[in-house]
Design a protein around this motif. Structure first.
Motif, PDB file in Angstrom:
ATOM      1  N   ARG A  35    -108.348 112.996 -14.314  1.00  0.00           N
ATOM      2  CA  ARG A  35    -109.220 111.859 -14.635  1.00  0.00           C
ATOM      3  C   ARG A  35    -108.534 110.982 -15.670  1.00  0.00           C
ATOM      4  NH1 ARG A  35    -115.322 112.115 -17.302  1.00  0.00           N
ATOM      5  NH2 ARG A  35    -116.155 110.319 -16.176  1.00  0.00           N
ATOM      6  N   GLN A  71    -104.913 105.331 -11.417  1.00  0.00           N
ATOM      7  CA  GLN A  71    -106.222 105.767 -10.896  1.00  0.00           C
ATOM      8  C   GLN A  71    -107.274 104.674 -11.096  1.00  0.00           C
ATOM      9  OE1 GLN A  71    -109.090 108.724 -12.852  1.00  0.00           O
ATOM     10  NE2 GLN A  71    -108.048 109.967 -11.307  1.00  0.00           N
ATOM     11  N   ILE A  72    -107.284 104.091 -12.268  1.00  0.00           N
ATOM     12  CA  ILE A  72    -108.145 102.926 -12.501  1.00  0.00           C
ATOM     13  C   ILE A  72    -107.358 101.709 -12.020  1.00  0.00           C
ATOM     14  CG2 ILE A  72    -109.335 101.551 -14.253  1.00  0.00           C
ATOM     15  CD1 ILE A  72    -109.303 104.170 -15.985  1.00  0.00           C
ATOM     16  N   LEU A 101    -113.643 106.430 -14.958  1.00  0.00           N
ATOM     17  CA  LEU A 101    -114.475 106.213 -13.770  1.00  0.00           C
ATOM     18  C   LEU A 101    -115.469 107.359 -13.665  1.00  0.00           C
ATOM     19  CD1 LEU A 101    -111.656 105.176 -11.275  1.00  0.00           C
ATOM     20  CD2 LEU A 101    -113.380 103.684 -12.316  1.00  0.00           C
ATOM     21  N   PRO A 102    -116.623 107.102 -13.049  1.00  0.00           N
ATOM     22  CA  PRO A 102    -117.541 108.217 -12.782  1.00  0.00           C
ATOM     23  C   PRO A 102    -116.798 109.296 -11.995  1.00  0.00           C
ATOM     24  CG  PRO A 102    -118.584 106.126 -12.279  1.00  0.00           C
ATOM     25  CD  PRO A 102    -117.147 105.821 -12.578  1.00  0.00           C
ATOM     26  N   ARG A 103    -117.184 110.561 -12.201  1.00  0.00           N
ATOM     27  CA  ARG A 103    -116.393 111.669 -11.641  1.00  0.00           C
ATOM     28  C   ARG A 103    -116.245 111.571 -10.125  1.00  0.00           C
ATOM     29  NH1 ARG A 103    -115.191 115.435 -15.304  1.00  0.00           N
ATOM     30  NH2 ARG A 103    -116.337 115.352 -17.267  1.00  0.00           N
ATOM     31  N   TYR A 104    -117.279 111.050  -9.445  1.00  0.00           N
ATOM     32  CA  TYR A 104    -117.191 110.989  -7.984  1.00  0.00           C
ATOM     33  C   TYR A 104    -116.217 109.917  -7.505  1.00  0.00           C
ATOM     34  CZ  TYR A 104    -120.414 107.083  -8.646  1.00  0.00           C
ATOM     35  OH  TYR A 104    -121.001 105.915  -9.066  1.00  0.00           O
ATOM     36  N   GLU A 105    -115.738 109.088  -8.420  1.00  0.00           N
ATOM     37  CA  GLU A 105    -114.906 107.953  -8.013  1.00  0.00           C
ATOM     38  C   GLU A 105    -113.471 108.353  -7.689  1.00  0.00           C
ATOM     39  OE1 GLU A 105    -115.159 104.679  -7.681  1.00  0.00           O
ATOM     40  OE2 GLU A 105    -117.270 104.393  -8.138  1.00  0.00           O
ATOM     41  N   PHE A 106    -112.951 109.362  -8.384  1.00  0.00           N
ATOM     42  CA  PHE A 106    -111.517 109.609  -8.196  1.00  0.00           C
ATOM     43  C   PHE A 106    -111.308 110.730  -7.195  1.00  0.00           C
ATOM     44  CE2 PHE A 106    -113.019 111.344 -12.161  1.00  0.00           C
ATOM     45  CZ  PHE A 106    -112.642 112.668 -12.136  1.00  0.00           C
ATOM     46  N   ARG A 151    -116.201  99.664 -12.118  1.00  0.00           N
ATOM     47  CA  ARG A 151    -117.117 100.798 -12.267  1.00  0.00           C
ATOM     48  C   ARG A 151    -116.741 101.677 -13.462  1.00  0.00           C
ATOM     49  NH1 ARG A 151    -116.460  99.995  -6.792  1.00  0.00           N
ATOM     50  NH2 ARG A 151    -114.947 101.660  -6.459  1.00  0.00           N
ATOM     51  N   ASN A 192    -111.458  99.407  -8.429  1.00  0.00           N
ATOM     52  CA  ASN A 192    -112.543 100.241  -8.969  1.00  0.00           C
ATOM     53  C   ASN A 192    -112.818 100.006 -10.452  1.00  0.00           C
ATOM     54  OD1 ASN A 192    -110.501 101.593 -10.351  1.00  0.00           O
ATOM     55  ND2 ASN A 192    -110.389 103.291  -8.895  1.00  0.00           N
TER      56      ASN A 192
END
Lengths: 263, 561
Positions: free
Chosen positions: B533, B74-75, B549-554, B82, B79
């Motif tokens: 997350r 995910q990371i 990551l900020p919640r909106y990122e994933f 961020r 990204n």
């Protein structure tokens, strides 16, 4: 020559601060100044203490132990610290015989103190004027002077006369951490010279020649160069004669007494 | 030995979830028996699966291979810039002179964390908030445990956690309460022993090692019954007098106090049933005249059978070491195609500055190349021994006593076939002298002179087929921080200035960093995914910091693996 009088009140305060917490006369080191004990203490120190405090006592993972006497401690206090360890810290107690601990204390004291300056020669009053004209822009003494270079208020207590001559004649030979020169070129081409106070892989913290504290991101610099040369100019014989050097050293030598009287 | 367990009443407890409330309800100190039959906890099969379930992290390196290479993506390279702190846990402890060296374990949304001075915590993995705190009541006369008051983590099986202590005990805890279930003595701490490593749980055994090689001690690896704490087997790293290997010591007395600590968690090949474990320096550290010979099995890797504790093979990296170059590293396993044949290998970047690849079935040396610029030796001879050029530093700089790297975990990315390690370039010389023995005092036997002005550290990528250095990223000073990699092609590393960083593993490009404010020392990151997350956790100073990551990122709340 201006000298702070060694007032009885101040001296009394020093003794009180340095004395152990428990009552009774201070215990003196039976091996104080004994060359054989100092050699033995050096080996014991290397074996048991150097891993944390550094082979030269200047500190590694543990603190510098060469400034203890300058900071007002005494032999007995150091002995007790080694014997009992430091509560809440990693320094363990020692189970070694008293004689070994005293030998280590003798060694530590030996490397922590420098012999007094030879008082012969040099006019301290003239030295003060030389200092004001040539050194005070960057160096402070007892609260007066610049901040770019090291504070010299205690310098005669921690550096030998020979070491000071070396630092004046050829300042780039040995530059202490915290005073090493860096040249930065900013993105707009501005050139900044200063000394490095901190650095990591991404940034550098600098005091520039205007004594401004400023941090820089390396990615934002056009370049940065760690210089071999100290920012302090060389004071060769044309710039500072032997006699002037003697005068300056005589002035610096007086600071040893002033500094100790202030403690 | 009295034990003290402290229940930490979290401020804002009333606001915590019912799950957390239930855990607190189980934290009654009288509840010393694992009580919840509905959750049998962690099975050996779970540990064997390792990273197959990245919502857990059940053993020190994440799995038995020692690679510390997570499948989470995910990371990723796009990204990671961020990445931001998600939570910080302040331990409130001291670790003077050392680091917060732990790798937390994760099971069912709870992080189990050990700290310096034998503190331990159970934390909510989503928020860093504690369920319970434990602190061992340690004796005042610790020896090595006082010098290095550290701990590297728990082992785990069923509902039990296993932790070693600075007074050289092994404890079993109920993971739900922090209550101690059993407590066994590993060794006599008063002569110099301590225990600091994360126990390695294999099939029905808790495997641990011992510290104390700076003192007249004899190292060993132990296996204990997880249910009872009974000793199953012991392997001494210095053989009994008369046994093979003992001829590498001049006499029995020197051998029996010859060090060889086992203070770093090994790795395990379950198919071969072999444990791979590093051994420490011979004692005295710098004075070799009293222990002439190779001093087996110090400064070595040993392959020991998990069932019996019997030695299968060994390889000594530094024969007759006089630099305190312990070989206590995480042995990293891989499968490599060499000359058209798949070889099961184990890899070690050693304190002596060499990177080694060995066949892990029989210990055959396949590759040994320097990964630092040391002048100690530049090649390993046909007999497998280093061709030593400069043994005391008189012929140029040697690595300092902390070595060309140290115990901080390296990582291996099998897709890139790259081994990543934080290398230390230092400049030391060694002056030995005969030490005097005082009970409870270290007998290092020498002085190490180090020029701190010329040192630096570097994250290095090593091609495991050639030993070639593919890239490096330099730090201003030598670091003791570890490394982790992920299947996203990322490498996470720390440094001595406290930066926690992410790199592109293929190129070495720095993609992100965060200044944590205190040095990262002896620890490597771990990572997990919860509620879709991905978190990356790193100990720094005496805090634990989690990044995400900020919640909106994933994208997907359910996925992202």
């Amino acid at each position: 020559m201006q000298r702070t009088p060694g007032t009885p009140v101040k001296l009394l305060a020093i003794v009180c601060l340095a004395a152990p917490l428990h009552a009774g006369a201070q215990v003196s080191n039976p091996f104080e100044g004994d060359a054989r004990a100092i050699r033995a203490g050096e080996r014991l120190y290397a074996n048991r203490c150097a891993a944390c405090h550094g082979a030269d006592g200047k500190g590694a993972t543990g603190p510098d132990v060469t400034m203890l006497w300058l900071e007002g401690t005494n032999d007995e206090h150091v002995f007790q610290t080694v014997r009992e360890g430091v509560d809440g810290a990693v320094m363990p107690p020692s189970f070694a015989p008293d004689e070994e601990l005293w030998a280590m204390v003798a060694y530590l004291r030996d490397i922590s103190t420098v012999p007094p300056f030879d008082p012969a020669g040099g006019d301290a009053g003239s030295g003060r004027e030389i200092f004001a004209a040539n050194c005070a822009q960057c160096h402070r003494v007892n609260g007066d002077g610049g901040t770019l270079g090291p504070d010299l208020s205690n310098i005669a207590a921690v550096r030998s006369r020979e070491a000071l001559i070396g630092s004046i004649r050829d300042p780039s030979e040995t530059v202490e951490a915290g005073y090493r020169t860096v040249t930065l070129v900013a993105a707009d081409g501005e050139r900044i010279e200063g000394v490095v106070k901190g650095e990591d892989a991404f940034s550098i913290q600098v005091v520039d020649t205007d004594a401004r504290l400023q941090g820089y991101l390396k990615a934002n610099l056009r370049r940065f160069v760690h210089e071999d040369e100290s920012l302090m100019p060389r004071f060769g014989r044309l710039r500072l004669s032997e006699r002037e050097l003697d005068d300056l050293l005589a002035f610096l030598g007086t600071l040893r007494e002033d500094a100790s009287a202030d403690r | 030995m009295s034990m003290r367990k402290t229940l930490v009443l979290v401020s804002g407890l009333l606001l915590t979830t019912t799950v957390a409330g239930a855990l607190f309800a189980q934290s009654d100190p009288s509840d010393s028996v694992p009580g919840d039959p509905s959750d049998p906890g962690v099975s050996y099969a779970d540990i064997l699966r390792g990273f197959d379930d990245p919502s857990s992290w059940l053993t020190y390196s994440g799995d038995f291979s020692g690679r510390r290479h997570s499948p989470l993506t995910q990371i990723n390279r796009e990204n990671v810039n961020r990445l931001a702190p998600a939570w910080t846990f302040q331990t409130g402890t001291l670790t003077r002179g050392r680091g917060f060296e732990t790798t937390p374990l994760l099971y069912d949304g709870v992080l189990y964390v050990t700290g310096s001075n034998n503190f331990a915590w159970a934390l909510d993995a989503r928020t860093g908030r504690p369920f319970w705190t434990y602190q061992r009541d340690l004796p005042d006369n610790l020896t090595y445990g006082r010098v290095a008051p550290v701990n590297r983590g728990f082992g785990m099986l069923g509902n039990r956690l296993f932790m070693v202590t600075l007074d050289a005990h092994l404890l079993a805890f109920d993971r739900r309460t922090g209550n101690v279930l059993w407590d066994v003595v590993l060794a006599d701490y008063e002569i110099g022993h301590a225990a600091t490593l994360a126990p390695l749980v294999i099939d029905d055994k808790v495997v641990v090692g011992i510290s104390g090689g700076e003192y007249p001690t004899r190292g060993f690896i132990d296996a204990y019954d997880p249910a009872t704490g009974d000793l199953v087997w012991r392997f001494y790293t210095i053989p009994d007098w008369g046994e093979p290997g003992s001829e590498t010591w001049p006499n029995e007395e020197a051998a029996m106090q010859g060090g060889g600590g086992t203070w770093m968690t090994g790795s395990y090949d379950p198919e071969l049933d072999l444990l791979y474990w590093g051994t420490g320096n011979p004692n005295p550290d710098y004075y070799g005249a009293s222990r002439l010979g190779d001093n087996l099995y110090t400064a070595s890797i040993v392959a020991v059978e998990g069932a019996t504790g019997e030695l299968k093979w060994h390889y000594q990296f530094t024969p007759h070491d006089i630099h305190d170059w312990d070989s206590n590293h995480v042995p990293v396993q891989a499968e490599l195609m060499i000359d058209g044949e798949e070889r099961k290998v184990v890899m070690v970047a050693n304190r002596n500055g060499f990177f080694y690849v060995l066949d892990r079935r029989d210990g055959e040396l396949l590759l040994a190349e320097p990964f630092t610029d040391t002048t100690w030796a530049r090649e390993i001879g046909a007999d497998g021994r280093p061709i030593v050029l400069n043994n005391d530093g008189s012929g140029g700089c040697l690595p300092d006593q902390w070595g060309g790297t140290n115990f901080m975990p390296p990582t291996y990315d099998p897709a890139l076939e790259l081994f990543f390690v934080n290398a230390r370039e230092t400049c030391s010389s060694y002056v030995p002298f005969e030490p005097e023995y005082v009970r409870g005092e270290a007998t290092t036997g020498g002085v190490v002179w180090t020029d701190r002005d010329v040192e630096y550290g570097a994250l290095r990528a090593i091609d495991v087929m050639t030993g070639e250095r593919l890239w490096e990223f330099r730090y201003p000073s030598a670091t003791m921080a570890g490394v982790m990699s992920t299947a996203a092609g990322l490498v996470f590393a720390g440094d001595h200035q406290g930066n926690f960083m992410a790199f592109d593993g293929a190129t070495g490009e720095n993609l992100w960093y965060y200044p944590t404010g205190s040095r990262i020392w002896g620890a490597a990151a771990m990572t997990y995914i919860l509620d879709g997350r991905q978190f990356v956790v790193i100990p720094s100073g005496t805090t634990l910091v989690a990044f995400a990551l900020p919640r909106y990122e994933f994208a997907s709340p359910a996925g992202g693996r």
